[in-house]
Every structure is written in structure tokens, then in C-alpha cells.
Design a protein around this motif. Structure first.
Motif, PDB file in Angstrom:
ATOM      1  N   LEU A 176      50.314  27.097  75.990  1.00 38.50           N
ATOM      2  CA  LEU A 176      50.181  25.711  75.559  1.00 38.50           C
ATOM      3  C   LEU A 176      50.301  25.636  74.042  1.00 38.50           C
ATOM      4  O   LEU A 176      49.712  26.461  73.331  1.00 38.50           O
ATOM      5  CB  LEU A 176      48.824  25.142  75.995  1.00 38.50           C
ATOM      6  N   VAL A 177      51.072  24.663  73.574  1.00 39.35           N
ATOM      7  CA  VAL A 177      51.172  24.375  72.138  1.00 39.35           C
ATOM      8  C   VAL A 177      50.584  22.984  71.909  1.00 39.35           C
ATOM      9  O   VAL A 177      50.989  22.023  72.560  1.00 39.35           O
ATOM     10  CB  VAL A 177      52.630  24.433  71.642  1.00 39.35           C
ATOM     11  N   VAL A 178      49.627  22.882  70.988  1.00 43.85           N
ATOM     12  CA  VAL A 178      48.961  21.610  70.699  1.00 43.85           C
ATOM     13  C   VAL A 178      49.319  21.160  69.292  1.00 43.85           C
ATOM     14  O   VAL A 178      49.104  21.896  68.324  1.00 43.85           O
ATOM     15  CB  VAL A 178      47.432  21.739  70.831  1.00 43.85           C
ATOM     16  N   LEU A 179      49.882  19.966  69.192  1.00 41.90           N
ATOM     17  CA  LEU A 179      50.170  19.369  67.900  1.00 41.90           C
ATOM     18  C   LEU A 179      48.955  18.529  67.507  1.00 41.90           C
ATOM     19  O   LEU A 179      48.819  17.370  67.907  1.00 41.90           O
ATOM     20  CB  LEU A 179      51.428  18.503  67.945  1.00 41.90           C
ATOM     21  N   ALA A 180      48.052  19.134  66.751  1.00 39.70           N
ATOM     22  CA  ALA A 180      46.787  18.500  66.382  1.00 39.70           C
ATOM     23  C   ALA A 180      46.963  17.774  65.048  1.00 39.70           C
ATOM     24  O   ALA A 180      46.473  18.218  64.018  1.00 39.70           O
ATOM     25  CB  ALA A 180      45.666  19.533  66.314  1.00 39.70           C
ATOM     26  N   ARG A 181      47.703  16.674  65.098  1.00 39.88           N
ATOM     27  CA  ARG A 181      48.106  15.896  63.923  1.00 39.88           C
ATOM     28  C   ARG A 181      49.052  16.709  63.036  1.00 39.88           C
ATOM     29  O   ARG A 181      48.919  16.723  61.817  1.00 39.88           O
ATOM     30  CB  ARG A 181      46.888  15.401  63.128  1.00 39.88           C
ATOM     31  N   TYR A 182      50.005  17.376  63.681  1.00 37.79           N
ATOM     32  CA  TYR A 182      51.090  18.043  62.958  1.00 37.79           C
ATOM     33  C   TYR A 182      52.128  16.980  62.629  1.00 37.79           C
ATOM     34  O   TYR A 182      52.767  16.413  63.518  1.00 37.79           O
ATOM     35  CB  TYR A 182      51.696  19.148  63.818  1.00 37.79           C
ATOM     36  N   MET A 183      52.308  16.701  61.342  1.00 39.41           N
ATOM     37  CA  MET A 183      53.069  15.531  60.914  1.00 39.41           C
ATOM     38  C   MET A 183      54.532  15.869  60.618  1.00 39.41           C
ATOM     39  O   MET A 183      55.077  15.528  59.568  1.00 39.41           O
ATOM     40  CB  MET A 183      52.404  14.897  59.691  1.00 39.41           C
ATOM     41  N   GLN A 184      55.141  16.563  61.565  1.00 35.87           N
ATOM     42  CA  GLN A 184      56.571  16.840  61.487  1.00 35.87           C
ATOM     43  C   GLN A 184      57.188  16.547  62.853  1.00 35.87           C
ATOM     44  O   GLN A 184      56.556  16.779  63.889  1.00 35.87           O
ATOM     45  CB  GLN A 184      56.844  18.307  61.111  1.00 35.87           C
ATOM     46  N   ILE A 185      58.412  16.056  62.843  1.00 34.31           N
ATOM     47  CA  ILE A 185      59.135  15.819  64.092  1.00 34.31           C
ATOM     48  C   ILE A 185      59.792  17.121  64.538  1.00 34.31           C
ATOM     49  O   ILE A 185      60.539  17.737  63.771  1.00 34.31           O
ATOM     50  CB  ILE A 185      60.193  14.720  63.910  1.00 34.31           C
ATOM     51  N   LEU A 186      59.500  17.540  65.744  1.00 32.31           N
ATOM     52  CA  LEU A 186      60.099  18.766  66.255  1.00 32.31           C
ATOM     53  C   LEU A 186      61.561  18.540  66.601  1.00 32.31           C
ATOM     54  O   LEU A 186      61.946  17.468  67.072  1.00 32.31           O
ATOM     55  CB  LEU A 186      59.350  19.257  67.495  1.00 32.31           C
ATOM     56  N   SER A 187      62.370  19.562  66.390  1.00 33.52           N
ATOM     57  CA  SER A 187      63.785  19.473  66.727  1.00 33.52           C
ATOM     58  C   SER A 187      63.956  19.371  68.233  1.00 33.52           C
ATOM     59  O   SER A 187      63.102  19.822  69.009  1.00 33.52           O
ATOM     60  CB  SER A 187      64.523  20.702  66.219  1.00 33.52           C
TER      61      SER A 187
END
Length: 294
Positions: A176-187
Motif C-alpha cells: 500500500l502507498v499512502v499519499l498523506a498530503r503529498y502535494m505533487q501530481i503523480l504521473s
């Protein structure tokens, strides 16, 4: 895909298994599955099911106590899986799920995940936190979790960061990968590589506010509801299947700072709930939406 786990019974003489089943809906599925479990000597302790009229798909989640090992249990289930063309997962109840967390500078969601994992409230194992800023290194260090930061200010750096994400997924066998307010748009390429196993969180307003400082925009418009949405990551920004949503009522007396504090609490609560359900194998995808077995 069957997650790794014990091959022999644990917890004394029995193992508590969790099974999820997805297949085309047709008569006889529940009877066949239950029969195979009984024949294996298993005892069903929890069972939930749902038939989707939208997609014609059958979903089921069971918890089973059994004295047989994984290989023997799978052997008993194999004829039923083949007969109905099932997508079946088998795991041990409560096994910590290996999770990679991506963050930027906001600490609230990461702090909640780390605290609850340490307190035994969240079945996760977090071998690494990756960030595009160094600010949260001290928080991760406090909880004893390795932290890496890499600047993302150019297309080349973004590609390098995403390559490191994929390397970490392979290195730590991440589930599992959690974006915990990661402020980048993934490709789109990374979204595809992580399909079905990456969860994002974002604030929710009516109307929606984009860009810098959405809470100040919300205050200026006099919003009455603040919420948060946790969803699967897809290449369509913030459009992935929704896992959990929460909302709280506010009024004109709230300052922008107060609105932000309220919103961050909702974000933390909503993300943690979504992650918990995923780690407990309670989230199943049904096209563009999710089935949640609470």
C-alpha cells in the motif's frame, strides 16, 4: 494475489484467516464457498457479501478460523475458485500491511498514521516515509521510521522521485502507498503501476476551491460544510474510486485558521479510516466505485 503470511497455523493450534472473493455473480457461490471451508475443517466467524447490479459482480469477505495451514486451505478452495473464476485473496487477520507513505510539508496526516501504528490501532508496517521536502524528518525520526527527502522542482527530479517510489515498492515489498498530503501530481505511469494500492486524501468543500489557500477561499465564501475524501489514486486527478468521506458543519464565526484546523482533523480521520479498512481487506473495487465491508 495472496499476500505473504504464515504457512503453518499460528495462535496456538488455529489460524484466523481473512478471505476476499470477487467474481461474476451467479447462483451457488455462497454454498460452494461455505462447503469448501467446512470440508477443510474451518469455522466461519464473520461473513459479508454483496451483489452489484451495476456490474454483475459478486463480492464476499469472510474470516475463518482453521487448524490447517495455508497450502491445505488453498487446496480445499481451489476447485471452487476455478469453477467460478474467482479473484481470491487469503491473508492472516491482523497481519501488518507493508506501507510506503508519501508526504510534503503538512504533518497532520502522517502524525496520525504514525501514532496509531505505534499504539497498535492500525495494522501497518511502515519501512519508509518519502517526501519532496525535508521538514517532516524529525516527526518520522521520533517514531523511529526511516525518512528520505528528494527535491521535486523540475521534470527530471520528478522522474527521479517516482523512480525511487517504485524502487522502494520493490525493495520493501510494499502492498500500500499512502499519499498523506503529498502535494505533487503523480504521473500516469506511476498511477498505473500503483493501481488499486495507492490512497490519497484531500479536503472537500461545496463549492470546490482549487489553488493556493483553499481555506481562506472557503472563509471568504462563507462555507457551511467542510469535509475530506479518501480515494484510490488514478491518472484522473482526485477522481479515483472513493473509499471514505467525512463532513463537519461550520458557521460564519470560524476564522480561516480555525477552518484549516477543523479540515485537517477531518483529513486525518478520513485517511486513517480508509487505510484501516484497506489493511483489513475490507475495500473491494467495483469499477469506478468501492464496496466497503465494515
Amino acid at each position: 494475489m495472496t499476500p505473504p503470511g504464515p504457512t503453518t497455523p499460528t495462535n496456538g493450534s488455529t489460524t484466523h484467516w481473512v478471505l476476499t472473493i470477487v467474481c461474476a455473480d451467479r447462483p451457488g457461490i455462497v454454498h460452494a464457498v461455505s462447503g469448501a471451508i467446512v470440508e477443510s475443517g474451518g469455522n466461519i466467524t464473520e461473513s459479508q457479501q454483496f451483489s452489484s447490479d451495476d456490474t454483475g459482480t459478486f463480492f464476499m469477505r469472510l474470516q475463518v478460523q482453521s487448524a490447517v495451514d495455508r497450502a491445505a486451505f488453498e487446496l480445499h478452495l481451489a476447485p471452487v475458485v476455478a469453477r467460478y473464476g474467482m479473484d481470491l485473496t487469503l491473508d492472516v487477520v491482523g497481519r501488518p500491511m507493508r506501507t510506503l507513505v508519501l508526504v510534503s510539508t503538512a504533518a497532520h496526516c502522517l502524525n496520525d498514521l504514525l501514532f496509531r501504528e505505534r499504539a497498535g490501532q492500525l495494522p501497518l508496517e511502515m519501512p519508509l516515509v518519502l517526501s519532496n521536502h525535508p521538514q517532516l524528518s524529525g516527526l518520522a525520526e521520533f517514531y523511529g521510521v526511516p525518512f528520505e527527502s528528494r527535491a521535486v522542482t523540475s521534470p527530471e527530479q520528478k522522474a527521479e522521485f517516482e523512480a525511487r517510489v517504485l524502487d522502494a515498492v520493490a525493495e520493501f515489498d510494499i502492498e500500500l502507498v499512502v499519499l498523506a498530503r503529498y502535494m505533487q501530481i503523480l504521473s500516469p505511469e506511476l498511477c498505473d503501476a500503483l493501481a488499486g494500492r495507492a490512497i490519497n486524501i484531500h479536503h472537500s468543500f461545496l463549492p470546490g476551491f482549487k489553488g493556493a489557500n483553499p481555506y481562506r477561499q472557503a472563509h471568504a465564501r462563507g462555507v457551511k460544510l467542510i469535509g475530506a475524501t479518501a480515494h484510490f489514486v488514478t491518472s484522473d486527478l482526485d477522481e479515483g474510486p472513493i473509499i471514505e468521506q467525512n463532513v463537519v458543519r461550520v458557521d460564519h464565526s470560524r476564522t480561516p485558521a480555525e477552518l484549516m484546523a477543523i479540515g485537517q482533523d477531518e483529513e486525518s480521520r478520513t485517511l486513517t479510516q480508509a487505510v484501516t479498512w484497506f489493511a483489513e481487506h475490507r475495500v473491494l473495487r467495483d469499477g469506478a466505485r468501492t464496496i466497503i465491508f465494515k
